[in-house]
Design a protein around this motif. Structure first.
Motif, PDB file in Angstrom:
ATOM      1  N   UNK A  43       2.841   8.229  -4.202  1.00  0.00           N
ATOM      2  CA  UNK A  43       2.942   9.552  -5.225  1.00  0.00           C
ATOM      3  C   UNK A  43       3.095   8.887  -6.621  1.00  0.00           C
ATOM      4  N   UNK A  44       3.635   7.512  -6.733  1.00  0.00           N
ATOM      5  CA  UNK A  44       3.878   6.958  -8.014  1.00  0.00           C
ATOM      6  C   UNK A  44       2.726   6.363  -8.650  1.00  0.00           C
ATOM      7  N   UNK A  45       1.415   6.613  -7.881  1.00  0.00           N
ATOM      8  CA  UNK A  45       0.314   6.059  -8.862  1.00  0.00           C
ATOM      9  C   UNK A  45      -0.334   7.346  -9.376  1.00  0.00           C
ATOM     10  N   UNK A  46      -1.364   7.061 -10.423  1.00  0.00           N
ATOM     11  CA  UNK A  46      -1.947   8.218 -10.925  1.00  0.00           C
ATOM     12  C   UNK A  46      -3.060   8.901 -10.000  1.00  0.00           C
ATOM     13  N   UNK A  47      -3.562   7.838  -9.262  1.00  0.00           N
ATOM     14  CA  UNK A  47      -4.527   8.443  -8.241  1.00  0.00           C
ATOM     15  C   UNK A  47      -3.771   7.819  -6.912  1.00  0.00           C
ATOM     16  N   UNK A  48      -3.486   8.557  -6.019  1.00  0.00           N
ATOM     17  CA  UNK A  48      -2.757   7.677  -5.112  1.00  0.00           C
ATOM     18  C   UNK A  48      -3.310   6.790  -4.142  1.00  0.00           C
ATOM     19  N   UNK A  49      -4.651   6.996  -3.927  1.00  0.00           N
ATOM     20  CA  UNK A  49      -5.464   6.303  -3.176  1.00  0.00           C
ATOM     21  C   UNK A  49      -6.118   4.937  -3.773  1.00  0.00           C
ATOM     22  N   UNK A  60       0.849  -1.186   0.054  1.00  0.00           N
ATOM     23  CA  UNK A  60      -0.028   0.123   0.099  1.00  0.00           C
ATOM     24  C   UNK A  60       0.741   1.363   0.105  1.00  0.00           C
ATOM     25  N   UNK A  61       1.902   1.426   0.606  1.00  0.00           N
ATOM     26  CA  UNK A  61       2.707   2.571   0.804  1.00  0.00           C
ATOM     27  C   UNK A  61       2.589   3.282   1.968  1.00  0.00           C
ATOM     28  N   UNK A  62       1.243   2.974   2.566  1.00  0.00           N
ATOM     29  CA  UNK A  62       0.814   3.742   3.803  1.00  0.00           C
ATOM     30  C   UNK A  62      -0.348   2.745   4.318  1.00  0.00           C
ATOM     31  N   UNK A  63       0.269   1.771   5.256  1.00  0.00           N
ATOM     32  CA  UNK A  63      -0.797   0.983   5.822  1.00  0.00           C
ATOM     33  C   UNK A  63      -1.669   1.683   6.841  1.00  0.00           C
ATOM     34  N   UNK A  64      -1.253   2.759   7.274  1.00  0.00           N
ATOM     35  CA  UNK A  64      -1.871   3.556   8.200  1.00  0.00           C
ATOM     36  C   UNK A  64      -3.204   3.972   7.512  1.00  0.00           C
ATOM     37  N   UNK A  65      -3.129   4.349   6.417  1.00  0.00           N
ATOM     38  CA  UNK A  65      -4.349   4.939   5.710  1.00  0.00           C
ATOM     39  C   UNK A  65      -5.298   3.754   5.196  1.00  0.00           C
ATOM     40  N   UNK A  66      -4.452   2.784   4.455  1.00  0.00           N
ATOM     41  CA  UNK A  66      -5.332   1.863   3.730  1.00  0.00           C
ATOM     42  C   UNK A  66      -5.992   0.610   4.368  1.00  0.00           C
ATOM     43  N   UNK A  67      -5.265   0.276   5.735  1.00  0.00           N
ATOM     44  CA  UNK A  67      -5.754  -0.798   6.518  1.00  0.00           C
ATOM     45  C   UNK A  67      -6.620  -0.131   7.799  1.00  0.00           C
ATOM     46  N   UNK A  68      -8.075  -0.593   7.599  1.00  0.00           N
ATOM     47  CA  UNK A  68      -8.751   0.023   8.594  1.00  0.00           C
ATOM     48  C   UNK A  68      -9.439  -1.077   9.335  1.00  0.00           C
ATOM     49  N   UNK A  69     -10.032  -0.863  10.516  1.00  0.00           N
ATOM     50  CA  UNK A  69     -10.789  -1.843  11.168  1.00  0.00           C
ATOM     51  C   UNK A  69     -12.547  -1.350  10.799  1.00  0.00           C
ATOM     52  N   UNK A  70     -13.112  -2.371  10.586  1.00  0.00           N
ATOM     53  CA  UNK A  70     -14.473  -2.019  10.294  1.00  0.00           C
ATOM     54  C   UNK A  70     -15.267  -2.145  12.011  1.00  0.00           C
ATOM     55  N   UNK A  71     -15.671  -1.056  12.550  1.00  0.00           N
ATOM     56  CA  UNK A  71     -16.195  -1.085  13.817  1.00  0.00           C
ATOM     57  C   UNK A  71     -17.546  -0.753  13.808  1.00  0.00           C
ATOM     58  N   UNK A  72     -18.303  -0.711  12.646  1.00  0.00           N
ATOM     59  CA  UNK A  72     -19.803  -0.494  12.598  1.00  0.00           C
ATOM     60  C   UNK A  72     -20.631  -1.100  13.806  1.00  0.00           C
ATOM     61  N   UNK A  73     -20.412  -2.277  14.053  1.00  0.00           N
ATOM     62  CA  UNK A  73     -21.145  -3.286  14.937  1.00  0.00           C
ATOM     63  C   UNK A  73     -20.559  -3.118  16.492  1.00  0.00           C
ATOM     64  N   UNK A  74     -19.433  -2.292  16.564  1.00  0.00           N
ATOM     65  CA  UNK A  74     -18.721  -2.457  17.704  1.00  0.00           C
ATOM     66  C   UNK A  74     -18.643  -1.165  18.717  1.00  0.00           C
ATOM     67  N   UNK A  75     -19.264  -0.079  18.021  1.00  0.00           N
ATOM     68  CA  UNK A  75     -19.113   1.238  18.705  1.00  0.00           C
ATOM     69  C   UNK A  75     -20.402   1.460  19.204  1.00  0.00           C
TER      70      UNK A  75
END
Length: 680
Positions: A501-507, A376-391
């Motif tokens: 930065x090397x991707x056409x769309x970084x995300x 990913x180049x930025x795990x802190x952004x791309x890897x997320x926890x789905x907490x919908x049922x936990x909050x």
């Protein structure tokens, strides 16, 4: 000298005359080389036009490159001879030039009949100019000396394309020793065995396979050659390097059969004419009725064609379909192979498996797609926890893009998910939450710890990965919630990281075909590969495998036979004895062809049984005590483990004794790997 007729009456006069003759020879050699260069410059490019009168531009370029390559080599040799000539003015520094100092050998025979050596064992970081005091040598001096060594090898052996600068000193001696032979000469060295398995041995392996007949490589499992040397040695026996030929591959040594010979008793007990003749005579071809492996109480011989060895270590481009290639070796490169681990030190059962597996064992990369997981180049952004049922309701204020929603029920009704970026660890108090559309979240396996059974359970996966392929303009028009998250990411400067930065769309991580099997890159004492749930992606710490023979392949990949083959193919050079496999190693490790496996219902039953429990250490799976000598115990595998292994054992037609050998051998390999790491 008291002889009045002597032409030279003092040692100084003799030395002066020797230097004069030496200088004259060097001068004449330089002139001849310059003439050779002039002839090359005058050679017409004779490329025949095709039926339409057109000349193949590719062939024209190739011919030009060949001539330029030869010219560069001549220029390098001229420069080398000029350096030698210049050094003659320094008293006592007359260099050794083989073809001049041994003119009668090189002039009459073209080189030596035999070169025998035991070169010094000097690690690459200690290689330095031998004529300088150690405390006077800088890092730059060492680098320049290595470059001189490499240039010298390339000058004498034009086919050598590269030498890894991490090579130990003796590797350069291999190349130079081979360059001293005449066309019928024989080369024999005793050296460290490390080049057979480590990365820097790749260039030497490739040169040997293409241009040098490997007669035999000898090892001894009973006794080290040098009792007091902290190094394990082999004896290498080669023929002389051969010239390139016109033909399918142009590499002349591919048809030669190399022999890997492991002696089981000390040399003094087994080196006799009878054994050596038997080793020499053992040359079964592919159609032979006799076993390929010759196994006696005194030695074991494994013959293999050099073309097959080259193919085993060849890596094709990641995105290239092998079926579209015109032939072998037309693209890709040689990446090395574990000759020592596989063909010399492997347990006997390995060769039994190869013998009984003829036509049944295939390289994994030939039947499945094996590739790196997501970077990913930025795990802190791309890897997320789905907490919908936990909050809870109290956490609503933490949602940064809540917009008009006032309750969790409204959010759920809108089909949105609540995510927590992995930037915020579990103990972070000031964490932030975001709303994103469910379509942009995909399950991802990030750690081997999440692979608990041979079937990955989505509930065991901690993270989801952001997979959004739309442009910013499209997201703005849709008023997408994920755009808020992307803007937050830009405030954290994730878009400026090199990979992003090397991707056409970084995300946008790109469109990927989801794999159906995950390969564990780094293995401790637990061997397992897992079936993936649909639409699940894999992190770069693991590898993705895609196959159409899903159930059959997962059985083969989790068998004890495969664990044995993986142990021999991987590298145990990581901390704590972890076995690591690179992608190219995963592709070339052999596995039972799914087509050789029968009994669909039995497969499903075994997979269902193993999916209900965690895969244990290899010792627990096989019912062996790691703390006791392995071969003093009777293997007692877990029932479902035994059922899985029997599917593969039956396909290979292994006897009951051979099945025990598999269990003992794989357990010993794992145990030795872990204990060796602890002993350092």
């Amino acid at each position: 000298n008291s002889d009045p007729t002597a032409k030279f009456k003092t040692e100084e006069a003799i030395l002066h005359e020797e230097l004069r003759v030496f200088d004259q020879i060097l001068g004449e050699s330089i002139v001849e080389l310059q003439k050779g260069k002039q002839k090359l410059e005058q050679i017409p490019l004779n490329i025949q036009p095709d039926l339409y009168g057109e000349v193949d531009a590719t062939k024209l370029t190739e011919e030009r490159e060949k001539i330029e390559h030869k010219k560069r080599k001549i220029e390098e040799e001229i420069e080398r001879l000029r350096e030698i000539r210049g050094s003659l003015a320094e008293p006592g520094k007359k260099p050794l030039v083989w073809d001049i100092d041994f003119a009668e050998i090189f002039g009459d025979k073209g080189g030596f009949d035999i070169v025998i050596g035991n070169p010094p064992y000097v690690r690459q970081e200690k290689i330095a100019p031998p004529n300088r005091l150690r405390n006077e040598i800088s890092g730059e001096d060492k680098r320049q000396y290595k470059e001189k060594l490499v240039r010298s090898v390339k000058t004498h052996l034009l086919s050598v394309k590269n030498i890894d600068r991490k090579s130990d000193y003796y590797v350069y001696f291999y190349f130079h020793g081979l360059s001293l032979l005449n066309e019928k000469g024989v080369f024999c060295f005793i050296t460290s065995n490390s080049w057979l398995d480590v990365g820097y041995g790749r260039d030497l392996q490739e040169f040997l396979l293409k241009y040098v007949p490997i007669k035999a490589i000898y090892d001894n499992q009973a006794k080290r050659s040098f009792e007091h040397a902290d190094v394990n040695t082999i004896i290498a026996l080669f023929g002389a390097p051969q010239e390139e030929q016109r033909g399918q591959y142009k590499w002349p040594a591919l048809s030669n059969t190399a022999k890997f010979v492991m002696f089981k008793k000390p040399f003094e007990e087994v080196l006799n004419s009878e054994n050596l003749i038997e080793i020499e005579m053992h040359s079964p071809d592919e159609a032979s009725l006799f076993p390929r492996v010759l196994n006696t109480p005194e030695f074991r011989v494994y013959p293999i064609k050099q073309e097959n060895l080259l193919e085993e270590g060849w890596e094709y481009p990641e995105d290239q379909d092998r079926s579209l290639l015109k032939g072998k070796f037309e693209s890709g490169r040689y990446v090395g192979n574990k000759w020592g681990g596989k063909y010399l030190r492997a347990p006997d059962i390995f060769f039994t498996i190869l013998e009984k597996g003829k036509g049944k064992l295939v390289r994994l990369g030939d039947i499945a797609e094996v590739r790196f997981g997501i970077k990913t180049g930025a795990n802190e952004f791309f890897y997320v926890e789905d907490v919908t049922e936990r909050i809870g309701r109290t956490e609503l204020p933490r949602i940064q893009n809540q917009r008009h929603f006032r309750s969790l029920e409204e959010i759920a009704k809108a089909g949105l998910r609540v995510i927590r970026p992995s930037k915020f660890g579990k103990n972070t108090k000031d964490y932030l939450l975001f709303l994103v559309e469910a379509e942009y979240l995909k399950p991802v396996i990030k750690s081997p710890r999440e692979l608990k059974t041979i079937v990955v359970r989505e509930d065991d996966l901690k993270y989801r990965v952001i997979m959004c392929h739309k442009s910013g303009e499209e997201l703005r028009k849709e008023k997408a919630f994920i755009l808020d998250y992307i803007r937050w990411g830009e405030k954290q400067a994730y878009h400026k990281r090199p990979t992003c930065a090397g991707r056409p769309r970084w995300w946008d991580l790109g469109i990927r075909e989801c794999p159906n099997i995950v390969w564990v890159k780094s293995t401790d004492d637990t061997h397992r590969q897992g079936l993936l749930p649909p639409n699940t992606l894999v992190d770069q710490r693991l590898y993705e495998v895609y196959s159409q023979s899903l159930q059959k392949l997962i059985i083969a990949l989790n068998s004890s036979v495969f664990s044995l083959l993986k142990e021999l193919e991987g590298r145990a050079n990581l901390g704590e004895g972890v076995l690591d496999t690179a992608v190219y190693e995963a592709k070339r490790v052999e596995v039972l062809d799914p087509e050789a496996i029968n009994g669909d219902q039995e497969l499903l039953n075994v997979i269902e049984q193993l999916s209900t429990r965690s895969i244990l250490s290899i010792f627990s799976e096989l019912g062996l005590d790691q703390t006791r000598p392995i071969r003093e115990q009777e293997p007692n595998p877990l029932p479902d483990r035994k059922a899985l292994d029997n599917i593969v054992f039956n396909a290979l037609d292994l006897t009951q004794e051979e099945r025990k050998e598999v269990y003992w051998s794989v357990a010993e390999l794992v145990k030795n790997r872990l204990e060796k790491a602890r002993s350092v």
